[in-house]
Design an enzyme around this catalytic site. Structure first.
Site, short mmCIF file in Angstrom:
data_model
loop_
_atom_site.label_atom_id
_atom_site.label_comp_id
_atom_site.label_asym_id
_atom_site.label_seq_id
_atom_site.Cartn_x
_atom_site.Cartn_y
_atom_site.Cartn_z
CB CYS A 1 -2.16 -21.53 -5.87
SG CYS A 1 -2.99 -19.99 -6.26
CG HIS B 1 -4.99 -23.85 -4.02
ND1 HIS B 1 -4.74 -22.89 -3.07
CD2 HIS B 1 -5.31 -23.19 -5.17
CE1 HIS B 1 -4.89 -21.70 -3.62
NE2 HIS B 1 -5.24 -21.85 -4.89
CG ASN C 1 -7.06 -18.53 -4.07
OD1 ASN C 1 -6.17 -18.89 -3.30
ND2 ASN C 1 -6.97 -18.66 -5.39
N1 ACO Z 1 -19.90 -11.04 -10.61
C1 ACO Z 1 -20.91 -11.10 -11.51
N2 ACO Z 1 -20.72 -11.45 -12.79
C2 ACO Z 1 -19.47 -11.74 -13.17
C3 ACO Z 1 -18.38 -11.68 -12.29
C4 ACO Z 1 -18.64 -11.31 -10.96
N3 ACO Z 1 -17.67 -11.25 -10.02
N4 ACO Z 1 -17.26 -12.02 -12.95
C5 ACO Z 1 -17.62 -12.30 -14.21
N5 ACO Z 1 -18.96 -12.12 -14.35
C6 ACO Z 1 -19.78 -12.31 -15.54
C7 ACO Z 1 -18.98 -12.20 -16.81
O1 ACO Z 1 -18.90 -10.85 -17.21
C8 ACO Z 1 -19.82 -13.03 -17.77
O2 ACO Z 1 -20.91 -12.24 -18.20
P1 ACO Z 1 -21.51 -12.41 -19.70
O3 ACO Z 1 -21.98 -13.82 -19.79
O4 ACO Z 1 -22.59 -11.41 -19.72
O5 ACO Z 1 -20.35 -12.11 -20.60
C9 ACO Z 1 -20.38 -14.14 -16.87
O6 ACO Z 1 -20.28 -13.66 -15.52
C10 ACO Z 1 -19.63 -15.45 -17.01
O7 ACO Z 1 -18.24 -15.18 -16.87
P2 ACO Z 1 -17.19 -16.32 -16.97
O8 ACO Z 1 -15.82 -15.78 -16.77
O9 ACO Z 1 -17.45 -17.14 -18.18
O10 ACO Z 1 -17.59 -17.18 -15.69
P3 ACO Z 1 -17.11 -18.61 -15.27
O11 ACO Z 1 -18.25 -19.52 -15.14
O12 ACO Z 1 -15.94 -19.09 -16.10
O13 ACO Z 1 -16.58 -18.36 -13.81
C11 ACO Z 1 -14.57 -18.00 -12.57
C12 ACO Z 1 -15.54 -17.44 -13.60
C13 ACO Z 1 -15.28 -18.16 -11.26
C14 ACO Z 1 -13.40 -17.04 -12.41
C15 ACO Z 1 -14.08 -19.36 -13.08
O14 ACO Z 1 -13.62 -19.27 -14.41
C16 ACO Z 1 -13.00 -19.93 -12.24
O15 ACO Z 1 -13.18 -20.22 -11.08
N6 ACO Z 1 -11.81 -20.17 -12.79
C17 ACO Z 1 -10.71 -20.69 -12.05
C18 ACO Z 1 -9.81 -19.61 -11.79
C19 ACO Z 1 -9.49 -19.46 -10.34
O16 ACO Z 1 -10.02 -20.11 -9.49
N7 ACO Z 1 -8.58 -18.55 -10.09
C20 ACO Z 1 -8.20 -18.27 -8.77
C21 ACO Z 1 -6.76 -18.01 -8.72
S1 ACO Z 1 -5.80 -19.26 -9.44
C22 ACO Z 1 -5.74 -20.48 -8.43
O17 ACO Z 1 -5.62 -20.31 -7.28
C23 ACO Z 1 -5.96 -21.78 -9.04
#
Ligand code: ACO
Length: 338
Positions: A114, A265, A295
């Site tokens: 990224c 980004h 992304n």
């Molecule tokens: N759809 C529905 N539910 C989902 C999904 C989905 N796609 N993915 C996860 N869940 C559920 C999980 O199973 C969990 O369920 P539970 O509470 O019953 O266990 C719940 O949603 C919460 O999951 P978390 O992983 O805790 O969700 P969070 O609020 O942390 O959001 C996310 C997840 C969006 C990935 C977030 O952590 C994030 O944006 N992180 C940054 C990472 C990123 O942006 N990466 C991209 C590539 S790297 C870069 O470019 C920087």
């Protein structure tokens, strides 16, 4: 003679097929509300089977070269940033070079995920300032869709990513010494490999106790799909993007008020909102595209640049602040006068 690097042309390309959150509901046991609330993404673009990363890059490059008012043959270096190459080797830059029909020039592939566009911008700036190159084509291009786990097990990662390409031409201009001259002003590049496995693609690879870098076992275990510790990525992204951008602005004696537009980004709208909150950047100074494209990793900043130009939000003479964070961990910032 002293040179500076000016962005003289910008281009981008998104494959025609748009994939909405509702389309993903059918594959991934996810839902539109979850995706929009957690990420800001409404849709992304995914390629058809017969399209390669260098094909997307070609389309973006042609637009950037045309907008720079030059010909393909005026390009004397290609820097290609991607984590989703056409093939493991040679670098995708060579495939793009062949398509552009520009033999015998310098071609460099970089793998900073990224942060790839900003790493590439900094490298291009250095080659321009030494006087070694006159017109550098810097491309960020990705096809994520062919590498995602499109089953419910992959939903945490697979909803985030889209395919696309962005390109800029950086041209050497004689330095006038005037602070208002269009130029890449400053970039800062960082990495911390102790977090390499927080966001990575384990296989295929040579770091397995195996006589083959690709095996049926790896595929059965799903090691050819990206793995991510989303929460950790989120926390580090906010901290590092705000930190590096603040440092780069301070180094160049610039305040938030001096910057006309911020191109971040596009990983998650909430990351960008948090960075804005920490740095006290007004929301209308940040140009986001994640809602439409997801992304696209190395391509997000040049795609945003082109959309901002077309929307009339980025005009010649404006000062632009940029920051990115991604797998590695790598992170970077930059300031330019467009
Ligand atoms: N759809 C529905 N539910 C989902 C999904 C989905 N796609 N993915 C996860 N869940 C559920 C999980 O199973 C969990 O369920 P539970 O509470 O019953 O266990 C719940 O949603 C919460 O999951 P978390 O992983 O805790 O969700 P969070 O609020 O942390 O959001 C996310 C997840 C969006 C990935 C977030 O952590 C994030 O944006 N992180 C940054 C990472 C990123 O942006 N990466 C991209 C590539 S790297 C870069 O470019 C920087």
């Amino acid at each position: 003679m002293n040179y500076v690097g000016e962005i003289t042309g910008v281009g981008s390309f998104l494959p025609p097929k748009a994939v909405t959150n509702f389309d993903l509901e059918k594959l991934l046991n996810t839902n539109d509300e979850w995706i929009q609330q957690r990420t800001g993404i409404v849709k992304r673009h995914w390629v058809e089977n017969n399209v390669s990363t260098s094909d997307l890059a070609y389309e973006a490059s042609i637009e950037a070269i045309k907008n720079a008012g030059i010909s393909n043959t005026d390009i004397d270096m290609i820097i290609f940033a991607t984590l989703s190459p056409d093939h493991d080797f040679p670098g995708t830059g060579c495939f793009l070079q062949a398509k552009l029909e520009v033999p015998n020039i310098t071609v460099l592939d970089i793998r900073q995920q990224c942060s790839g566009f900003l790493y590439g911008l900094s490298i291009a700036d250095k080659f321009i300032r030494t006087g070694e190159h006159k017109n550098i084509l810097l491309v960020g291009a990705e096809i994520h869709s062919k590498g995602l786990d499109k089953t419910p097990e992959g939903r945490d990662v697979s909803v985030l990513f889209g395919d696309g390409a962005g390109a800029v031409v950086i041209s050497a201009k004689e330095a006038t010494g005037d602070s208002s001259q269009s130029q890449i002003i400053s970039c800062a590049l960082h990495a911390d490999g102790s977090f390499a496995k927080e966001l990575w693609l384990p296989g295929p690879g040579n770091a397995f106790n195996s006589d083959s870098r690709c095996s049926k076992e790896m595929i059965d275990e799903g090691l050819h799909y990206p793995k991510m510790n989303g929460r950790n990525v989120f926390i580090h992204a906010v901290k590092r993007m705000a930190e590096t951008l603040s440092q780069t602005l301070a180094k160049n004696k610039l305040k938030i008020d001096d910057v006309d537009l911020f191109l971040f980004h596009q990983a998650n709208i909430r990351i960008n909102e948090k960075v804005a909150e920490v740095m006290q950047i007004p929301a209308d100074k940040i140009f986001n595209t994640i809602q439409d494209y997801g992304n696209t990793t190395a391509a997000t900043i040049p795609i945003g640049m082109n959309d901002a130009i077309k929307a009339g939000k980025l005009k010649k003479g404006m000062t632009v602040g940029m920051a990115a964070f991604g797998s590695g961990f790598t992170w970077a910032s930059g300031v330019l006068r467009y």
